[in-house]
Design a protein around this motif. Structure first.
Motif, PDB file in Angstrom:
ATOM      1  N   GLU A 126       1.514   5.305  -2.257  1.00  0.00           N
ATOM      2  CA  GLU A 126       0.699   4.737  -2.537  1.00  0.00           C
ATOM      3  C   GLU A 126      -0.508   5.391  -2.911  1.00  0.00           C
ATOM      4  O   GLU A 126      -0.303   6.873  -3.021  1.00  0.00           O
ATOM      5  CB  GLU A 126       0.672   4.146  -0.383  1.00  0.00           C
ATOM      6  N   SER A 178       3.345  -0.170  -1.271  1.00  0.00           N
ATOM      7  CA  SER A 178       1.677  -0.128  -0.844  1.00  0.00           C
ATOM      8  C   SER A 178       0.983  -0.591  -2.672  1.00  0.00           C
ATOM      9  O   SER A 178       1.430  -1.060  -3.374  1.00  0.00           O
ATOM     10  CB  SER A 178       0.986   0.917  -0.419  1.00  0.00           C
ATOM     11  N   GLY A 182       4.885  -2.500   0.993  1.00  0.00           N
ATOM     12  CA  GLY A 182       4.092  -2.888   1.448  1.00  0.00           C
ATOM     13  C   GLY A 182       3.070  -3.083   0.829  1.00  0.00           C
ATOM     14  O   GLY A 182       1.785  -2.544   0.483  1.00  0.00           O
ATOM     15  N   ALA A 183       3.211  -4.052   0.095  1.00  0.00           N
ATOM     16  CA  ALA A 183       2.033  -4.662  -1.126  1.00  0.00           C
ATOM     17  C   ALA A 183       1.718  -5.959  -0.943  1.00  0.00           C
ATOM     18  O   ALA A 183       2.662  -7.189   0.100  1.00  0.00           O
ATOM     19  CB  ALA A 183       3.040  -4.684  -1.975  1.00  0.00           C
ATOM     20  N   TYR A 234      -2.180  -5.531   1.091  1.00  0.00           N
ATOM     21  CA  TYR A 234      -3.607  -5.304   1.028  1.00  0.00           C
ATOM     22  C   TYR A 234      -4.479  -5.601  -0.062  1.00  0.00           C
ATOM     23  O   TYR A 234      -4.464  -5.614  -1.197  1.00  0.00           O
ATOM     24  CB  TYR A 234      -3.641  -4.291   1.793  1.00  0.00           C
ATOM     25  N   GLN A 291      -7.756  -0.462  -6.317  1.00  0.00           N
ATOM     26  CA  GLN A 291      -8.249  -1.029  -5.414  1.00  0.00           C
ATOM     27  C   GLN A 291      -8.956  -2.676  -5.363  1.00  0.00           C
ATOM     28  O   GLN A 291      -8.391  -3.515  -4.516  1.00  0.00           O
ATOM     29  CB  GLN A 291      -7.909  -0.527  -4.023  1.00  0.00           C
ATOM     30  N   ASP A 341       2.709  -4.427   9.525  1.00  0.00           N
ATOM     31  CA  ASP A 341       1.697  -3.901   8.775  1.00  0.00           C
ATOM     32  C   ASP A 341       1.186  -5.892   8.366  1.00  0.00           C
ATOM     33  O   ASP A 341       2.115  -6.434   7.098  1.00  0.00           O
ATOM     34  CB  ASP A 341       2.234  -3.383   7.789  1.00  0.00           C
ATOM     35  N   CYS A 382       0.013  -7.183   4.961  1.00  0.00           N
ATOM     36  CA  CYS A 382       1.889  -7.500   3.818  1.00  0.00           C
ATOM     37  C   CYS A 382       2.485  -8.626   4.760  1.00  0.00           C
ATOM     38  O   CYS A 382       3.148  -9.031   3.503  1.00  0.00           O
ATOM     39  CB  CYS A 382       1.823  -6.655   4.142  1.00  0.00           C
ATOM     40  N   HIS A 393       2.850   0.808   7.997  1.00  0.00           N
ATOM     41  CA  HIS A 393       2.728   0.455   6.478  1.00  0.00           C
ATOM     42  C   HIS A 393       3.338   1.830   5.636  1.00  0.00           C
ATOM     43  O   HIS A 393       4.414   1.947   4.768  1.00  0.00           O
ATOM     44  CB  HIS A 393       1.341   0.895   6.009  1.00  0.00           C
TER      45      HIS A 393
END
Length: 293
Positions: A28, A96, A120-121, A123, A196, A224, A227, A251
């Protein structure tokens, strides 16, 4: 020290352990190649495990030009590491930022993926928060440059989805925060701006994801928040996709709950390797509540 060289000449540091089918772990934004140590130690007993530093994360190279960072580039960098090790196919596991790279690897290099674990993907994926996320990403980049990684890590490591880790495992969280403070400020800023802030929302990739046949596992923590809905979207969109929600978890899934995370992956890999992780049965119609005829 071992390095893979990308098509544009960037050297990516990697480590390997164990023998067997390969697993590539993709870290991440707040982590680096060291972030997968609980998985490297566990899975190296029966797999060839690979962890590497993304571009911008020493001992990998740190390009100073932001144009040498991007979502497609991050996905292709996974392939470059596999090429250096002469790996035709591998299980790809990402958290992430690494989860997004894993997802895009599946879109760009599907034939090389035994499976995808997308943890955790989410954001920046939610359309209502898309512009806000881009603005925050640019501000995070600015703070890395202004304060330096060591000082800004004290703020970044205490985000709303990081405190769960701190509350459960203060020693593990402190190690995470210390390593974050050792990152390269230029690399972190360029990663925020180039990867990002620019990556497309997964909701804009619905058609491509619906055609991706790679066995996939989506993992999210129930605290989280940003997500959760993207995770459900991925479950509903990718044909051969499972979804696991880890309770009272934030996360940093693989470090916060390493035993549970490892158990999930072990079962997933076993099902994939047995040919049993298949697309959803077409009889499981989402709109149906009860069958009457």
């Amino acid at each position: 020290m071992s390095y893979a060289t990308t098509a544009d000449g960037v050297r990516l540091y990697y480590e390997t352990s164990g023998t067997g089918l390969p697993i590539v772990f993709v870290h991440e934004f707040g982590g680096d190649h060291r972030s997968w140590e609980p998985q490297m130690r566990y899975f190296a007993r029966r797999y060839q495990c690979i962890t590497f530093g993304a571009r911008g994360y020493p001992p990998s190279d740190v390009p100073t030009d932001v144009e040498r960072y991007g979502q497609a580039i991050a996905a292709d960098d996974i392939a470059a590491v596999m090429d250096a090790l002469k790996l035709e196919r591998a299980h790809i596991v990402g958290l992430s930022m690494g989860g997004f790279a894993t997802l895009h690897f599946g879109l760009r290099h599907a034939k090389r993926a035994l499976s995808l674990t997308i943890a955790g993907a989410g954001y920046g994926a939610e359309k209502e928060h898309e512009e806000y996320f881009r603005g925050v990403s640019h501000e995070v980049a600015r703070q890395f440059e202004l304060q330096g990684a060591e000082l800004f890590a004290k703020t970044y490591s205490l985000g709303a989805s990081r405190v769960q880790f701190q509350n459960k495992d203060a020693r593990g969280w402190q190690e995470f925060a210390t390593w974050l403070g050792e990152h390269d400020a230029v690399g972190s800023a360029n990663t925020m701006r180039g990867v990002q802030a620019r990556r497309p929302s997964i909701y804009d990739l619905e058609g491509e994801l619906g055609a991706m046949a790679v066995p996939s596992l989506v993992v999210v923590g129930d605290e989280d928040d940003h997500c959760l809905q993207p995770g459900i979207f991925l479950k509903k969109t990718i044909p051969a996709c499972g979804l696991s929600v880890m309770p009272k978890t934030g996360h940093t899934l693989n470090l916060e709950e390493p035993a549970a995370f490892n158990a999930l992956l072990a079962e997933f890999f076993a099902q994939v390797e047995a040919g049993q992780w298949k697309p959803r049965d077409p009889r499981a119609i989402p709109s149906q509540i009860m069958k009457t005829a």
